[in-house]
Motif scaffolding. Sequence first.
Motif, PDB file in Angstrom:
ATOM      1  N   SER A 117       0.215  25.709   6.623  1.00  0.00           N
ATOM      2  CA  SER A 117       0.027  25.999   5.305  1.00  0.00           C
ATOM      3  C   SER A 117      -0.728  25.066   4.169  1.00  0.00           C
ATOM      4  O   SER A 117      -0.506  24.771   3.257  1.00  0.00           O
ATOM      5  CB  SER A 117       1.201  26.869   4.298  1.00  0.00           C
ATOM      6  N   ARG A 118       0.454  23.311   4.891  1.00  0.00           N
ATOM      7  CA  ARG A 118       0.101  22.230   4.294  1.00  0.00           C
ATOM      8  C   ARG A 118      -0.980  21.218   4.327  1.00  0.00           C
ATOM      9  O   ARG A 118      -1.321  20.896   3.395  1.00  0.00           O
ATOM     10  CB  ARG A 118       1.274  20.947   4.849  1.00  0.00           C
ATOM     11  N   ARG A 119      -0.906  21.384   5.295  1.00  0.00           N
ATOM     12  CA  ARG A 119      -2.751  20.774   5.364  1.00  0.00           C
ATOM     13  C   ARG A 119      -3.764  21.110   6.560  1.00  0.00           C
ATOM     14  O   ARG A 119      -3.228  21.476   7.854  1.00  0.00           O
ATOM     15  CB  ARG A 119      -2.537  19.237   5.902  1.00  0.00           C
ATOM     16  N   ILE A 120      -4.828  21.961   6.721  1.00  0.00           N
ATOM     17  CA  ILE A 120      -5.131  22.373   7.585  1.00  0.00           C
ATOM     18  C   ILE A 120      -6.091  21.673   9.060  1.00  0.00           C
ATOM     19  O   ILE A 120      -6.241  21.898   9.757  1.00  0.00           O
ATOM     20  CB  ILE A 120      -6.381  23.723   7.807  1.00  0.00           C
ATOM     21  N   CYS A 121      -6.536  20.015   8.469  1.00  0.00           N
ATOM     22  CA  CYS A 121      -7.332  19.342   9.206  1.00  0.00           C
ATOM     23  C   CYS A 121      -5.890  18.725   9.954  1.00  0.00           C
ATOM     24  O   CYS A 121      -5.313  17.924   8.982  1.00  0.00           O
ATOM     25  CB  CYS A 121      -8.396  18.950   8.581  1.00  0.00           C
ATOM     26  N   ASN A 122      -5.894  18.293  11.176  1.00  0.00           N
ATOM     27  CA  ASN A 122      -5.209  16.636  11.236  1.00  0.00           C
ATOM     28  C   ASN A 122      -5.918  16.392  12.749  1.00  0.00           C
ATOM     29  O   ASN A 122      -5.986  16.836  13.132  1.00  0.00           O
ATOM     30  CB  ASN A 122      -3.651  17.887  11.755  1.00  0.00           C
ATOM     31  N   CYS A 123      -5.309  14.788  12.418  1.00  0.00           N
ATOM     32  CA  CYS A 123      -5.920  14.007  13.008  1.00  0.00           C
ATOM     33  C   CYS A 123      -5.076  13.322  14.662  1.00  0.00           C
ATOM     34  O   CYS A 123      -4.188  14.226  14.682  1.00  0.00           O
ATOM     35  CB  CYS A 123      -5.667  12.159  12.796  1.00  0.00           C
ATOM     36  N   LEU A 124      -5.751  13.946  16.436  1.00  0.00           N
ATOM     37  CA  LEU A 124      -4.893  14.084  17.408  1.00  0.00           C
ATOM     38  C   LEU A 124      -3.667  12.842  16.766  1.00  0.00           C
ATOM     39  O   LEU A 124      -4.155  11.960  16.583  1.00  0.00           O
ATOM     40  CB  LEU A 124      -5.841  14.001  18.376  1.00  0.00           C
ATOM     41  N   GLU A 125      -2.833  13.305  18.075  1.00  0.00           N
ATOM     42  CA  GLU A 125      -1.675  12.165  17.910  1.00  0.00           C
ATOM     43  C   GLU A 125      -2.964  10.839  18.637  1.00  0.00           C
ATOM     44  O   GLU A 125      -3.379  11.148  19.485  1.00  0.00           O
ATOM     45  CB  GLU A 125      -0.923  12.514  19.300  1.00  0.00           C
ATOM     46  N   GLY A 126      -2.148   9.738  17.956  1.00  0.00           N
ATOM     47  CA  GLY A 126      -2.471   8.384  18.235  1.00  0.00           C
ATOM     48  C   GLY A 126      -3.769   8.238  17.654  1.00  0.00           C
ATOM     49  O   GLY A 126      -5.080   6.993  18.284  1.00  0.00           O
ATOM     50  N   PHE A 127      -4.330   9.131  16.731  1.00  0.00           N
ATOM     51  CA  PHE A 127      -5.162   8.772  15.861  1.00  0.00           C
ATOM     52  C   PHE A 127      -5.427   8.575  14.395  1.00  0.00           C
ATOM     53  O   PHE A 127      -4.018   9.090  13.620  1.00  0.00           O
ATOM     54  CB  PHE A 127      -6.648   9.813  16.163  1.00  0.00           C
ATOM     55  N   LYS A 128      -5.872   8.404  13.020  1.00  0.00           N
ATOM     56  CA  LYS A 128      -5.606   7.855  12.082  1.00  0.00           C
ATOM     57  C   LYS A 128      -6.787   8.473  11.029  1.00  0.00           C
ATOM     58  O   LYS A 128      -8.110   8.536  12.073  1.00  0.00           O
ATOM     59  CB  LYS A 128      -4.789   6.932  11.592  1.00  0.00           C
ATOM     60  N   PRO A 129      -6.717   9.031  10.016  1.00  0.00           N
ATOM     61  CA  PRO A 129      -7.916   9.063   9.370  1.00  0.00           C
ATOM     62  C   PRO A 129      -9.033   8.058   9.116  1.00  0.00           C
ATOM     63  O   PRO A 129      -7.995   6.737   9.245  1.00  0.00           O
ATOM     64  CB  PRO A 129      -7.422   9.713   7.915  1.00  0.00           C
ATOM     65  N   LYS A 130     -10.120   8.100   9.167  1.00  0.00           N
ATOM     66  CA  LYS A 130     -10.936   7.227   9.568  1.00  0.00           C
ATOM     67  C   LYS A 130     -11.261   6.289   7.856  1.00  0.00           C
ATOM     68  O   LYS A 130     -10.812   5.312   7.558  1.00  0.00           O
ATOM     69  CB  LYS A 130     -12.275   7.641   9.253  1.00  0.00           C
ATOM     70  N   PHE A 131     -11.202   7.623   6.505  1.00  0.00           N
ATOM     71  CA  PHE A 131     -11.217   7.216   5.021  1.00  0.00           C
ATOM     72  C   PHE A 131      -9.767   7.871   4.485  1.00  0.00           C
ATOM     73  O   PHE A 131      -9.737   9.088   4.227  1.00  0.00           O
ATOM     74  CB  PHE A 131     -12.530   7.566   4.445  1.00  0.00           C
ATOM     75  N   GLN A 132      -9.002   7.452   4.178  1.00  0.00           N
ATOM     76  CA  GLN A 132      -7.030   7.859   4.508  1.00  0.00           C
ATOM     77  C   GLN A 132      -7.624   8.599   2.578  1.00  0.00           C
ATOM     78  O   GLN A 132      -6.934   9.035   2.303  1.00  0.00           O
ATOM     79  CB  GLN A 132      -6.526   6.775   4.165  1.00  0.00           C
ATOM     80  N   ASP A 133      -8.271   7.876   1.969  1.00  0.00           N
ATOM     81  CA  ASP A 133      -8.483   7.976   0.409  1.00  0.00           C
ATOM     82  C   ASP A 133      -9.234   9.652   0.704  1.00  0.00           C
ATOM     83  O   ASP A 133      -8.919  10.998  -0.678  1.00  0.00           O
ATOM     84  CB  ASP A 133      -9.013   6.822  -0.681  1.00  0.00           C
ATOM     85  N   GLN A 134     -10.076   9.987   1.231  1.00  0.00           N
ATOM     86  CA  GLN A 134     -11.350  11.144   1.573  1.00  0.00           C
ATOM     87  C   GLN A 134     -10.417  11.616   1.849  1.00  0.00           C
ATOM     88  O   GLN A 134      -9.974  13.130   1.364  1.00  0.00           O
ATOM     89  CB  GLN A 134     -12.643  11.118   2.191  1.00  0.00           C
ATOM     90  N   TRP A 135      -9.643  11.797   2.955  1.00  0.00           N
ATOM     91  CA  TRP A 135      -8.440  12.382   3.710  1.00  0.00           C
ATOM     92  C   TRP A 135      -7.735  12.668   2.802  1.00  0.00           C
ATOM     93  O   TRP A 135      -7.197  14.539   2.921  1.00  0.00           O
ATOM     94  CB  TRP A 135      -8.015  11.933   4.595  1.00  0.00           C
ATOM     95  N   ASP A 136      -6.575  12.472   1.428  1.00  0.00           N
ATOM     96  CA  ASP A 136      -5.877  13.109   0.878  1.00  0.00           C
ATOM     97  C   ASP A 136      -6.679  13.479   0.005  1.00  0.00           C
ATOM     98  O   ASP A 136      -5.757  14.453  -0.620  1.00  0.00           O
ATOM     99  CB  ASP A 136      -5.071  11.947   0.291  1.00  0.00           C
ATOM    100  N   GLN A 137      -8.090  13.387  -0.225  1.00  0.00           N
ATOM    101  CA  GLN A 137      -9.167  14.774  -1.435  1.00  0.00           C
ATOM    102  C   GLN A 137      -9.119  15.905  -0.227  1.00  0.00           C
ATOM    103  O   GLN A 137     -10.221  16.633  -1.213  1.00  0.00           O
ATOM    104  CB  GLN A 137     -10.090  13.548  -2.051  1.00  0.00           C
ATOM    105  N   GLU A 138      -8.941  15.920   0.583  1.00  0.00           N
ATOM    106  CA  GLU A 138      -9.325  16.810   1.149  1.00  0.00           C
ATOM    107  C   GLU A 138     -10.752  17.005   1.601  1.00  0.00           C
ATOM    108  O   GLU A 138     -10.960  17.807   1.579  1.00  0.00           O
ATOM    109  CB  GLU A 138      -8.552  18.012   0.715  1.00  0.00           C
TER     110      GLU A 138
END
Length: 711
Positions: free
Chosen positions: A318-339
């Motif tokens: 319910s919080r966030r439907i997309c999640n990076c695999l463990e050991g990975f991070k969002p490629k563009f954090q600002d876009q990730w924060d905007q869903e």
Amino acid sequence: MGTHKRNPVFLLLASLTFLLFSFAQFCRAVNDTIRQGETIRDGHILKSENNYFQLGFFSPVNSTSRYVGIWYTFDQKAVVWVANRNSPISDRNGVLRIEVEGNLVLRDGNNNLVWLAPVSSLANNTAARLHNSGNFVLSRNDSIDDSDANTALWESFSNPTDTFLPGMRVPVSSKLGVSKPYRSWKSATDPSPGNYSMGVDPNGGQQIVIWGKEGRRWRSGQWNLQFFIGIPYMSNNVSSFHGFKISLPDETGTMYITYKPPTQDLFRFVISWEGKERQLKWDDDKKWLPLQSEPDPDNKCELYNYCGNYATCDRSNSRRICNCLEGFKPKFQDQWDQENWSAGCERKIQLQCQSTNRTSRENGKPDGFKKLKCTKLPDLATLLPSEENSEACGKRCLENCQCKAYAFVTGIRCMVWTGDLIDMQHFQQFQQAGNFQFFYRLHHSELDGGRKISNLVIVIICVVVACFLVASLWLLWRYKKKVKVSSMPCCKDDDVEIFDVSKSKRKEFSADLSGPSDILIDENQDNGPELPIFNFSVVAAATKNFYEGNKLGQGGFGAVYKGELPGGKEIAVKRLSGKSGQGLEEFKTEIILIARLQHRNLVRLLGCSIQGEEKLLIYEYMPNKSLDNLLFDATKKAELGWRTRLNIIEGIARGLLYLHRDSRLRIIHRDLKASNILLDAEMNPKISDFGMARMFQGNQNEANTVRVVGT
């Protein structure tokens, strides 16, 4: 004189000849075969021998265009094949016939060619038959009754439109490449080719794929000889899908996907005009029922690679439907924060085998693999069938620095991925043979839980923890506070999450209620179930500060929000509006009633919260929302079959019987309506919203009210 005597005989013979001709035409109209020289005019039909299918001219809803198609006798709207989907006829003068050279053609009223059955070779003496399977077959007249596909000159099963029927064969071959035999309608009323196609991609394990204008839109996951592993409900209902088979390769290396129903029921599989793959079965209630739950239009996880590379999509989060695999991070954090998750994720630490430092690459600790369960395997795999077990498969992957992941699946064997990991979806559960394990490659430090911590840091942490424990024990000894859970609501603020209310306060609380107060002071009531009081901040955090996206509905007394407690339990929070007609009196009434009433058809109150003007009720979460959401929605009400409706009616009646007769006090709801009937995951009804309820003494039959309430 003699001429006049012969006229009646002549007229009688002519009449008999006309009747015989008309009878022959009638017989031909209901026959299952059209032969050379015969025609099917608009208004005439062919019927299969079992009377399941009809072939003839039809017009879609709200259209005057005429098409030749095949449909079910008992459901003319269920069209399974269309001949001239690109060339409709504008009037009712169309004719389907087999011409002199033996070809099957469709012509309009001006004798213009509209459609032609594409055949590689013709025979002078041909016929076309509508088989019991719904297959329309053109073959030589002497083999018209032969069901062997090898004798057919042309067949509708090999030239489908948007429907897959039992008996069809979908070719699968790496040499032939991707097959897209099924094309959706353009709209619900236009059978011309639409925007979506469905077929089989044989590369990296056979799987069904739906394509849109921009490429892949959905895929089924790979075939493991029992079901498609990316469709979890297939693994949970294998019996319904046991008919799917993939044949052994023929002399050309081509295999065929077929489906033979496990029962005598009628099945069909359709690519809808909206791009959804639907699997339908004709039910005893005379309607088409889905073999699985209808696709959720809000389930973004079904869209191909919705979360981007190296990420999983989980609709249950319910919080966030997309999640990076463990050991990975969002490629563009600002876009990730905007869903906006389309860019996907990237590695936090480069793989050891890809290090630019040769010494580190050769002498460092090798990369390892992280295990992941209950996941739809990524797309674009490479098969290594020679590897006989998971260990050998993993070793083969580790030897190749380009290998990003591997899995060993029964029925498929070794699968490796040398490209990016795309289109991954997390499932809550994946039973039976689908419970495989997937391993993806990480730098060794990610597997060790991070870089090694120095001994000094470890000593410092141990000292800090020891000091904290000593301080905690001293505080416990110093204050000796006991934490109790309250059993009745309280009307004051507090700094703790849950607190208790004394019996004296309960009696004081009950004195403010209208109606009988013995529900509180009855000697058995004080021993009833306890009701927690939640701190307002805890509830606000659970609902993301009453985020509009979590809003379940809006009633006369305020809004209802979905929330999740720290332990993961889902709740529904009723936030009473300051502008509503429900004040503190109704609030107390609802708390007391629901807390004391215990019945499977009454909603369960988990707790409450009061802080200033804020009055909150915390209920158990009902995933199917309220009854009015289904009854008054044109699409959702189809989910309510008569069995389900009867169960809902019986459940409401049981709840009312308990309120009116079987509970300690007679209770009248006074606001019973469809929006106050909630449905749990199994569609069991539960009566809610007791803010207007009125309590009666056990022997009381009537009472007066001082104001108009309810629906």
